[in-house]
Design an enzyme around this catalytic site. Structure first.
Site, PDB file in Angstrom:
ATOM      1  N   ASP A 134     141.955  56.361   3.746  1.00 27.65           N
ATOM      2  CA  ASP A 134     142.617  55.133   3.313  1.00 27.65           C
ATOM      3  C   ASP A 134     143.003  54.394   4.583  1.00 27.65           C
ATOM      4  O   ASP A 134     143.927  54.788   5.284  1.00 27.65           O
ATOM      5  CB  ASP A 134     143.860  55.501   2.481  1.00 27.65           C
ATOM      6  CG  ASP A 134     144.740  54.284   2.162  1.00 27.65           C
ATOM      7  OD1 ASP A 134     144.330  53.142   2.462  1.00 27.65           O
ATOM      8  OD2 ASP A 134     145.839  54.493   1.622  1.00 27.65           O
ATOM      9  N   LYS A 152     144.716  44.614   9.742  1.00 27.25           N
ATOM     10  CA  LYS A 152     143.753  44.661   8.642  1.00 27.25           C
ATOM     11  C   LYS A 152     143.646  43.302   7.950  1.00 27.25           C
ATOM     12  O   LYS A 152     142.594  42.945   7.421  1.00 27.25           O
ATOM     13  CB  LYS A 152     144.187  45.729   7.643  1.00 27.25           C
ATOM     14  CG  LYS A 152     143.287  45.890   6.446  1.00 27.25           C
ATOM     15  CD  LYS A 152     143.718  47.083   5.628  1.00 27.25           C
ATOM     16  CE  LYS A 152     143.111  47.085   4.250  1.00 27.25           C
ATOM     17  NZ  LYS A 152     143.628  48.201   3.462  1.00 27.25           N
ATOM     18  N   GLU A 192     140.043  50.347  -3.055  1.00 27.92           N
ATOM     19  CA  GLU A 192     141.253  51.163  -3.113  1.00 27.92           C
ATOM     20  C   GLU A 192     141.683  51.505  -4.541  1.00 27.92           C
ATOM     21  O   GLU A 192     141.988  52.675  -4.819  1.00 27.92           O
ATOM     22  CB  GLU A 192     142.392  50.461  -2.358  1.00 27.92           C
ATOM     23  CG  GLU A 192     142.173  50.523  -0.852  1.00 27.92           C
ATOM     24  CD  GLU A 192     143.008  49.521  -0.072  1.00 27.92           C
ATOM     25  OE1 GLU A 192     143.942  48.935  -0.656  1.00 27.92           O
ATOM     26  OE2 GLU A 192     142.733  49.333   1.122  1.00 27.92           O
ATOM     27  N   ASP A 199     148.782  48.225  -7.284  1.00 33.46           N
ATOM     28  CA  ASP A 199     148.876  48.702  -5.893  1.00 33.46           C
ATOM     29  C   ASP A 199     149.610  47.687  -5.036  1.00 33.46           C
ATOM     30  O   ASP A 199     149.074  46.643  -4.688  1.00 33.46           O
ATOM     31  CB  ASP A 199     147.459  48.952  -5.352  1.00 33.46           C
ATOM     32  CG  ASP A 199     147.471  49.453  -3.903  1.00 33.46           C
ATOM     33  OD1 ASP A 199     148.540  49.442  -3.256  1.00 33.46           O
ATOM     34  OD2 ASP A 199     146.405  49.849  -3.413  1.00 33.46           O
TER      35      ASP A 199
HETATM   36 MG    MG Z   1     147.279  50.938   0.536  1.00 36.89          MG
END
Ligand code: MG
Ligand code: ADP
Length: 582
Positions: A8, A70, A147, A170
């Site tokens: 991840d 990111k 994800e 999420d």
């Molecule tokens: Mg995450």
């Protein structure tokens, strides 16, 4: 067979996991932690620090550290750390390499293959950037996995024999993703994904810091420009307080002075959970729109969702759990640690790639998170107007997928058609993202309406192949979308791989020492004079021991330092808040 790990690669935290005999397991990092902060720093000696040590350095030297990179994957953004310049891909590559090193220490053998996750909402360019980061780290990326899909896999939805519909919620540090997942005949299918690339727990922390400053009559923007050390310190304090407020009703935040130090007169502000919830509610409200979009795309009503799964560290906040419960009329699932779920699911997927037999029950499908198509001209009256977007693959189509559409010439004796490939949801191409363009030549001269079949093939890694066939001659042109206006090209990736080899970084055995040193530097500034003297002596002893390279001396001094820090670091108890969610 070589082990394949699941990673991840998070905005705030990253984690690696593997599929063991009893299911997926997190691989601990060099400090024994389960999450590695996605932070990179360069110390005064020009040596690279990754993870917890870099996060410590960031408090004192924000100018030498990079975080949240990111969010800029696949862009031209560059980071200057010390005398070095990094791309977002290189910074991500450094985080991946550190996880790879941890996995190698864990397995006691080389690890070169990985499944890496990215937000469902990442576009083609960002996915390519993730692949590049993997290569820079020396990893063969077997699969880029969404994800929420990974989270769904971790929860073992595929083991449910009855048909069920789930929603994955999420909320991490920097991104919000929502996905609708269906179990159908023992098959796991992601039906829709939506999200926001700049909504997460970091926003809550910054909002908190801004409100604290406002309460003292200061503006956050101004403080950030004029006193960056105050702000980086305060943000760190707010982060810790925010976590405490997930358990307690109130928490104290010490406000550092302009130099980022806590003088005798340092203000201490008490924040209540209720206050924090009031501050974050407007931001949290932005979660609703992507939920509505994902449900609309699947034509489902909220009450048709059987279960909601919580993913991401920010879902540890009671206000988030309440919001989800209110929205769906039932309490959400949180059986697994929300910040580990994605890595665990990636590990199951890695197992699927590595030894299909062990998990052959599992069929995973996914969706294209955006619409893909070409530019067309439209005729209004006698005039052609170009700039219109014609979808070939609709948003939330299950992938891998392959679709064909026929286009035709507009002018007599036209022998070339220029194809421009876009992704996006707008009717006009100008507002969508140009992915690539190429010419289809060799169309036989003739009247208007000569056909060209355009086939879009979109694979599980989110790589798009466009094939055009001239109908009259069967002649084909294939174009794989790899070129970008931004992002790294092949040459740049190779250069980055070479640069990585020459970059100085501390050996893994040294990770705890570096972390302790960085943490001690930070704590030092917070202590009264007598304790400073003591810490200074401990540090001198430790550095001398490190210099001597005597393992026994290093261990003895390290233990002394550890004990001192656990007694005198006021931020200690909140470190590594990784209690089990069960
Ligand atoms: Mg995450
Ligand atoms: P990402 O997916 O963005 O890498 P994570 O899932 O690890 O991130 O979530 C990180 C975010 O979760 C951070 O903003 C952090 O402050 C927040 N977080 C972690 N633990 C808690 C907690 N106990 N209470 C509130 N927020 C938390």
């Amino acid at each position: 067979m070589d082990p394949i790990i699941g990673i991840d690669l998070g905005t705030t935290n990253s984690a690696a996991a593997h599929l063991g005999p009893d299911g997926p397991e997190i691989i601990p990092n060099a400090l024994g932690g389960r999450l590695t902060p996605s932070v990179v720093g360069v110390d005064d000696a020009g040596t690279v620090l990754v993870g917890a040590a870099a996060k410590e350095l960031q408090v004192l030297r924000p100018d030498r550290c990079a975080a949240l990179f990111k969010r800029h994957m696949g862009t031209d953004r560059r980071y200057e750390l010390g005398k070095k310049t990094f791309t977002p891909e290189e910074l991500s590559g450094l985080v991946l390499r550190s996880l790879k090193d941890d996995a190698e220490a864990f397995f006691k053998r080389p690890v070169t293959r990985a499944v890496i996750t990215c937000p469902a909402y990442f576009n083609d360019r960002q996915r390519k950037a993730t692949l590049a980061a993997g290569r820079i780290a020396g990893l063969t990326v077997e699969r880029i996995l969404n994800e929420p899909t990974a989270a769904a896999i971790a929860y073992g939805f595929h083991e449910t024999r009855t048909d069920r519909t789930f929603l994955v919620f999420d909320l991490g540090g920097g991104t919000f993703d929502v996905s609708v997942v269906q179990v159908f005949d023992g098959t796991l299918e992601v039906r829709a994904s939506a999200g926001e690339t700049s909504l997460g727990g970091e926003d809550f922390t910054r909002t908190m810091a801004a409100r604290v400053l406002e309460g003292l009559g200061q503006s956050f923007e101004r403080a950030e420009a004029v006193t960056p050390l105050l702000v980086s310190r305060l943000v760190q304090q707010c982060e810790l307080a925010k976590r405490r407020l997930s358990k307690d009703d109130a928490a104290a935040v010490r406000v550092p002075d302009a130099a980022g130090e806590y003088g005798a007169k340092a203000a201490e502000v008490t924040i209540t959970r209720q206050q924090l919830e009031g501050w974050v509610n407007p931001t949290l409200a932005r979660c609703e729109l992507p939920i509505r979009r994902a449900l609309a795309d699947t034509r489902l009503a909220r009450d048709q969702i059987d279960e909601v799964i919580l993913v991401g560290g920010a879902t540890r906040m009671p206000v988030v759990v309440r919001l989800v419960a209110d929205l769906f009329g039932k309490p959400p699932q949180g059986r697994l640690n929300p910040d580990e779920v994605v890595a665990l699911g990636a590990a199951v997927q890695a197992g699927l790639v590595g030894r299909a037999g062990a998990v052959d029950d599992l069929v995973v499908t996914d969706v294209s998170p955006f619409t893909l198509g070409v530019e067309v001209s439209k005729r209004f009256g006698g005039d052609f107007q170009d700039g219109y977007f014609d979808p070939v693959i609709d948003r939330n189509t299950t992938i891998p997928t392959s679709r064909v559409k026929r286009y035709s010439t507009l002018h007599p004796n036209q022998t070339i058609i220029s194809l421009k490939v876009y992704q996006g949801e707008s009717r006009r191409v100008g507002e969508n993202l140009l992915l690539g363009e190429f010419d289809v030549k060799g169309i036989p001269p003739g009247p208007v309406g000569q056909g060209v079949d355009v086939r879009f093939t979109y694979d599980l890694n989110g790589v798009l192949e466009v094939e055009a066939t001239v109908v009259a001659t069967k002649q084909k042109v294939t174009h794989v979308i790899t070129k970008h206006a931004q992002g790294l090209n092949e040459q740049q990736v190779r250069a980055a791989v070479r640069a990585m080899e020459t970059l100085k970084s501390h050996p893994r055995e040294d990770a705890e020492n570096r972390f302790l040193l960085a943490r001690a530097e930070r704590v030092f500034k917070e202590l009264p004079a007598d304790l400073r003297r003591l810490l200074s002596e401990l540090l001198d002893g430790f550095e001398a021991a490190l210099e001597s390279q005597e393992p026994a001396a290093i261990e003895a001094n390290r233990e002394g330092l550890r004990q001192f820090l656990s007694r005198h670091d006021p931020d200690h108890e909140a470190e590594g808040d990784a209690e089990d969610a069960e």
